[in-house]
Each structure stands twice: as C-alpha cells, then as structure tokens.
Design an enzyme around this catalytic site. Structure first.
Site, mmCIF file in Angstrom:
data_model
loop_
_atom_site.group_PDB
_atom_site.id
_atom_site.type_symbol
_atom_site.label_atom_id
_atom_site.label_comp_id
_atom_site.label_asym_id
_atom_site.label_seq_id
_atom_site.Cartn_x
_atom_site.Cartn_y
_atom_site.Cartn_z
ATOM 1 N N HIS A 111 6.023 9.364 -22.645
ATOM 2 C CA HIS A 111 6.796 8.121 -22.507
ATOM 3 C C HIS A 111 6.357 7.105 -23.558
ATOM 4 O O HIS A 111 5.166 6.931 -23.797
ATOM 5 C CB HIS A 111 6.575 7.514 -21.124
ATOM 6 N N TYR A 163 8.517 -0.605 -12.886
ATOM 7 C CA TYR A 163 7.716 -1.431 -11.968
ATOM 8 C C TYR A 163 8.595 -2.600 -11.549
ATOM 9 O O TYR A 163 9.025 -3.379 -12.410
ATOM 10 C CB TYR A 163 6.479 -1.971 -12.682
ATOM 11 N N PRO A 178 -3.565 1.479 -7.481
ATOM 12 C CA PRO A 178 -2.903 2.350 -8.464
ATOM 13 C C PRO A 178 -1.882 1.663 -9.377
ATOM 14 O O PRO A 178 -1.309 2.304 -10.244
ATOM 15 C CB PRO A 178 -2.217 3.423 -7.600
ATOM 16 N N LYS A 205 -4.789 3.603 -13.393
ATOM 17 C CA LYS A 205 -6.087 3.740 -14.065
ATOM 18 C C LYS A 205 -7.085 4.663 -13.355
ATOM 19 O O LYS A 205 -8.067 5.095 -13.969
ATOM 20 C CB LYS A 205 -6.754 2.353 -14.210
ATOM 21 N N TYR A 207 -2.370 -0.515 -20.712
ATOM 22 C CA TYR A 207 -1.646 0.514 -19.960
ATOM 23 C C TYR A 207 -1.760 1.873 -20.656
ATOM 24 O O TYR A 207 -1.989 2.895 -20.013
ATOM 25 C CB TYR A 207 -0.167 0.106 -19.827
HETATM 26 C C1 LIG Z 1 -1.474 7.598 -3.798
HETATM 27 C C2 LIG Z 1 -2.351 7.547 -5.016
HETATM 28 C C3 LIG Z 1 -1.769 7.370 -6.280
HETATM 29 C C4 LIG Z 1 -2.572 7.306 -7.402
HETATM 30 N N1 LIG Z 1 -1.964 7.108 -8.640
HETATM 31 C C5 LIG Z 1 -2.738 7.087 -9.751
HETATM 32 C C6 LIG Z 1 -2.143 6.987 -11.081
HETATM 33 O O1 LIG Z 1 -0.922 6.895 -11.246
HETATM 34 N N2 LIG Z 1 -2.969 7.020 -12.157
HETATM 35 C C7 LIG Z 1 -4.314 7.133 -12.024
HETATM 36 O O2 LIG Z 1 -5.028 7.178 -13.054
HETATM 37 N N3 LIG Z 1 -4.915 7.230 -10.800
HETATM 38 C C8 LIG Z 1 -4.165 7.228 -9.662
HETATM 39 N N4 LIG Z 1 -4.745 7.392 -8.421
HETATM 40 C C9 LIG Z 1 -6.208 7.497 -8.332
HETATM 41 C C10 LIG Z 1 -6.691 8.903 -8.610
HETATM 42 O O3 LIG Z 1 -6.029 9.833 -7.806
HETATM 43 C C11 LIG Z 1 -8.210 8.945 -8.363
HETATM 44 O O4 LIG Z 1 -8.785 7.912 -9.084
HETATM 45 C C12 LIG Z 1 -8.797 10.301 -8.779
HETATM 46 O O5 LIG Z 1 -8.464 11.279 -7.830
HETATM 47 C C13 LIG Z 1 -10.325 10.202 -8.911
HETATM 48 O O6 LIG Z 1 -10.849 11.476 -9.159
HETATM 49 P P1 LIG Z 1 -12.283 11.873 -8.631
HETATM 50 O O7 LIG Z 1 -12.507 13.268 -9.113
HETATM 51 O O8 LIG Z 1 -13.251 10.820 -8.940
HETATM 52 O O9 LIG Z 1 -12.158 11.843 -7.025
HETATM 53 P P2 LIG Z 1 -11.294 12.743 -6.057
HETATM 54 O O10 LIG Z 1 -10.033 13.179 -6.714
HETATM 55 O O11 LIG Z 1 -11.192 11.979 -4.779
HETATM 56 O O12 LIG Z 1 -12.177 14.037 -5.812
HETATM 57 C C14 LIG Z 1 -13.314 14.031 -4.997
HETATM 58 C C15 LIG Z 1 -13.512 15.427 -4.443
HETATM 59 O O13 LIG Z 1 -14.735 15.484 -3.724
HETATM 60 C C16 LIG Z 1 -14.542 16.250 -2.558
HETATM 61 N N5 LIG Z 1 -15.586 15.853 -1.601
HETATM 62 C C17 LIG Z 1 -15.717 14.670 -0.930
HETATM 63 N N6 LIG Z 1 -16.793 14.675 -0.145
HETATM 64 C C18 LIG Z 1 -17.395 15.886 -0.317
HETATM 65 C C19 LIG Z 1 -18.550 16.496 0.268
HETATM 66 N N7 LIG Z 1 -19.316 15.852 1.156
HETATM 67 N N8 LIG Z 1 -18.862 17.750 -0.102
HETATM 68 C C20 LIG Z 1 -18.108 18.430 -1.016
HETATM 69 N N9 LIG Z 1 -16.989 17.895 -1.581
HETATM 70 C C21 LIG Z 1 -16.638 16.647 -1.228
HETATM 71 C C22 LIG Z 1 -13.135 15.861 -2.127
HETATM 72 O O14 LIG Z 1 -12.569 16.809 -1.234
HETATM 73 C C23 LIG Z 1 -12.425 15.822 -3.468
HETATM 74 O O15 LIG Z 1 -11.888 17.063 -3.837
HETATM 75 C C24 LIG Z 1 -3.977 7.451 -7.280
HETATM 76 C C25 LIG Z 1 -4.556 7.646 -6.025
HETATM 77 C C26 LIG Z 1 -3.765 7.694 -4.902
HETATM 78 C C27 LIG Z 1 -4.426 7.911 -3.552
#
Ligand SMILES: Cc1cc2nc3c(=O)[nH]c(=O)nc-3n(C[C@H](O)[C@H](O)[C@H](O)COP(=O)(O)OP(=O)(O)OC[C@H]3O[C@@H](n4cnc5c(N)ncnc54)[C@H](O)[C@@H]3O)c2cc1C
Length: 392
Positions: A75, A204, A296, A300, A386
């Site tokens: 985009h 948006y 969200p 980011k 962005y």
């Molecule tokens: C509805 C929604 C929309 C979003 N939209 C955007 C967007 O458009 N752009 C953007 O950049 N971000 C967006 N985000 C945010 C993004 O999804 C998160 O920031 C991202 O998932 C972070 O990745 P992570 O690997 O840090 O954590 P997570 O993806 O949460 O991964 C953590 C992992 O750890 C595992 N875990 C937890 N506890 C334990 C344990 N005790 N033992 C073993 N495993 C465990 C979990 O099951 C999970 O798989 C959005 C989030 C949501 C909820």
C-alpha cells in the site's frame, strides 16, 4: 521429565519468539522455543496485519520474506475519514517511496514455523512454562509442563517473548520492574470476513458514533473494526448490527457501501498502552508484548516486537559467540527509546480518531485531523511513523 540444556530458552512462539529462534539458528546459537498452545492454535490466531517498510525489508534479508513479498499487499497510502469526507495520506510521496505491506500475522507465524521445522528445528508446543529460576545466577532454569512430560531447561539466557501478563514478567520481583499503563475508555470489536475489500487502501474513520477501521488481509478477506464501549460483549453485536454500524461509520456520500460477507472470526479487545522497564533483568530479556502494549490504532504492536528481536538477536550473538556483552547491556535502553516513540504515535492516533464525551476534546481531535490532512509537515510525521517507525 524432559531435561534439556541450551544457550537461549525462548518462552512463546508468537512473532517475537519465532523470529528470535530463526535469527539465533542462522548464527549457530542453540535455542529451544517453548509454546503453551498447539501449532494449529498459533497458526490460526488472527491479529496484526500491517508490516512496516523497514521490517518487511529486514524479514526478506533474513530469509523470511518470500511469501510475504509474493502474497502481501503493498500500500502506498491510507485514508482518513472525518466530518463525512475522505482525505488520503500519500504515504509513499511523503516518505521518499516507502510503503506498508498488508500480510496477516498468522501467515508470518506459519512461515517462521515452517522454516524452523523444515530444517530440523523443534518447537515444544503444548508446554506451559510455569517458573523461571536463577535469573541472577550463573545459569537460568525454565520449568514447564507439557501434555505428558514435565520440562526443565537449563540455559544461559531466557527470552521472555510470552506476550502480556506472561510468566516472564511475573518471575521478576515487582520492585525490579516499573510498569507504566494507560487504559482507554473504549474497546475494538474486530471481525474477519469472507468479503473482497471495498477499497484498495486502509480507511481510518472518525464518525460521531465512534471509530471504524477498514482493512484487508487478501483479495478475498476483509478485516474491519468498530470502536465500542469497554463493557460491550460479542452477544450484543449481531452480524446485521455490525454491518449496519460499519456502513454508517465508514461510508460517505461519494464512497461505495462496504462489501459484506460471512464473518469468520470476531473478538473484542480492550485498548491499553503499557511499558514495562527495564527490558533486561539479569539473564531474562523481555521482548514484544511481554514488555510493551500499544493500542492497535497505529499498527505498531507486531512491528515493535520484531524490532526488539532485531536488536536482541545481535546482542545475544555478540555475547554468546564473542563474549562481548556491550550490546546486551545496552539492549533495554536501545529498545525503550523506540518503544516510547511508538507509544506516543499509537496514543496520538488513538486519541485523534475516537470521539469523546467531552466537547472540548472533540474540537481538539478534529483540529488535529484537519492539520494532518492540510499541512505537509503534519502529514509527513504521520506518514513516516506509520510506514517505518521501527526503521527511522
Ligand atoms: C485484535 C488485535 C489487532 C492487532 N493489530 C495489529 C496491527 O495491525 N499491527 C501490529 O503491528 N500489531 C497489531 N496487534 C498487536 C500484535 O498482535 C502483537 O503486538 C504481537 O502479537 C506481539 O507479538 P509477541 O510475539 O510479542 O506476542 P504474542 O503474539 O502474544 O506471542 C506470545 C506467545 O507466548 C505464548 N505464551 C504465553 N505464556 C506462555 C507460557 N507461560 N508458556 C509458554 N508459552 C506462553 C502465547 O501462547 C503466545 O503464542 C494487534 C493485536 C490484537 C489483539
């Protein structure tokens, strides 16, 4: 009891944990990934979908970008709708050609899992980590429980990539971490629908009835959001009510109605900003949502998580392969500077786009929006943040 020994134990197979595992393997650093959910669950979990310019390039450089480049949607702009009018922010024109890539988080997760398992790596799925020990001693120990076995992993470092409220931050004395938090007075109702996108770019919208976001995941799947009161539940939102409200908030006199289709997934997410610092406590390194949450609105969250990992992987490689601890010592400060910039941008977008009960606040929001679409300086700041906040 499964007893393992590795250099880095990674808790969590989200985008952060999986990318870290991949980068460490590329440099020959032994690591074990432990994930409490099943492979199917993490591969189907629908969340983020916007990948920044620099992050997409980085993923490609490190061998994770093939399908993203083939199937991701590039985009060059986004639309802002307010006061029943549409304004385009020309991201590429304002950032010397930068773009964003729309590619579902679950697709990136699938790519990373396939890469690791495809070249002989392992992920311990269905193992919940319950305890981290020895974080300030000579060796750390990770303990967890799988479907059949208890698991114990001795390691040099633990990467806490376990998302918000995870075991990693709970394993550190509360006095060692500072938690900064803001909760917003609204949530997002998100749907994934089998419907071709109505427009080519994200929209948006700030409508007097509330916020709405139009986005897409592929040429046949749309991802849409509505700002709703934090007390709303999914039962209060029938399919008809969701589509009706999306159409009210998203369409203007000139724009087409939103394409409708079967809703495949729906959820309500509270809007929060959180920063936990420092991101290092002895042998524990926090990354991604384990250390910070953004609403969200600025797209980011996933980008920040991947940005942390880029810094963390280099720091761990320098320490474990060359005994050079300087990057690891600087890890928290290096990341937090970028994290706070992302917090600021996400807060700006959130506050500007969600109408308030307070008339003064509404006036300020509309002034900010007008500034963002009528002055090149404001539009440029928005576009740069962005498109490429993690690459600035
Ligand atoms: C509805 C929604 C929309 C979003 N939209 C955007 C967007 O458009 N752009 C953007 O950049 N971000 C967006 N985000 C945010 C993004 O999804 C998160 O920031 C991202 O998932 C972070 O990745 P992570 O690997 O840090 O954590 P997570 O993806 O949460 O991964 C953590 C992992 O750890 C595992 N875990 C937890 N506890 C334990 C344990 N005790 N033992 C073993 N495993 C465990 C979990 O099951 C999970 O798989 C959005 C989030 C949501 C909820």
């Amino acid at each position: 009891m499964k007893d393992l020994r590795t250099q880095v134990a990674i808790v969590g197979a989200g985008p952060a944990g999986l990318l870290l595992g991949h980068l460490l393997r590329q440099h020959g650093v032994d690591n074990v990934i432990v994930e409490r959910r099943s492979r199917e669950y993490v591969e189907q979990r629908v969340r983020a979908g916007v990948i920044e310019f620099g992050i997409a390039n980085f993923l490609e450089e490190v061998g994770v970008g093939q399908r993203l480049r083939r199937e991701g949607l590039t985009h060059h702009g986004v639309e802002l709708r307010f006061d029943h009018q549409t304004h385009r922010v020309a991201l590429s024109d304002l950032t010397e050609g930068k773009t964003i890539t729309v590619y579902g988080q679950q697709e990136l997760v699938k790519d990373l899992i396939a890469l690791r398992l495809g070249d002989g790596g392992e992920i311990l799925f269905d193992v919940e980590v319950s305890e981290l020990d020895g974080l300030s001693g000579p060796q750390a120990v990770v303990r967890g429980k799988g479907l059949e076995d208890e698991v114990r992993i001795e390691c040099d470092y633990v990467a806490g990539c376990d998302g918000s409220f995870g075991v990693a931050t709970r394993s550190v004395p509360a006095s060692a971490l500072r938690r900064h938090e803001r909760t917003y007075p609204f949530s997002w109702l998100g749907i994934l629908a089998q419907a071709a996108p109505t427009t080519e770019e994200l929209i948006y919208a700030r409508h007097e009835r509330g916020f709405a976001l139009y986005s897409m995941r592929s040429p046949s799947v749309s991802r849409l959001y509505l700002g709703v009161p934090p007390t709303d539940t999914l039962e209060m939102w029938s399919d008809d009510r969701i589509w009706e409200e999306l159409n009210v908030r998203l369409t203007t006199e000139e724009s087409p109605k939103v394409n409708e289709g079967p809703i495949m997934e729906r959820s309500i997410t509270a809007m929060r900003s959180v920063v936990i610092e420092p991101m290092r406590c002895g042998r524990l390194l926090l990354a991604g949502d384990a250390s910070h949450i953004v609403p969200p609105t600025g797209a980011k969250g996933m980008n920040l998580a991947l940005g942390d990992i880029r810094v963390l992987a280099s720091a761990l490689v320098a320490q474990l392969l060359e005994g050079d601890e300087r990057l690891l010592d600087a890890y928290s400060a290096t990341c937090l500077e970028r994290v706070w910039r992302a917090e600021e941008f996400s807060n700006y977008m959130t506050q500007m786009l969600h109408p308030s009960d307070d008339d003064f606040e509404n006036g300020v929001q509309r002034a900010r929006l007008r500034q963002a679409v009528t002055t090149r300086e404001a539009a440029t700041v928005l576009a740069r943040n962005y498109c490429d906040l993690n690459g600035l």
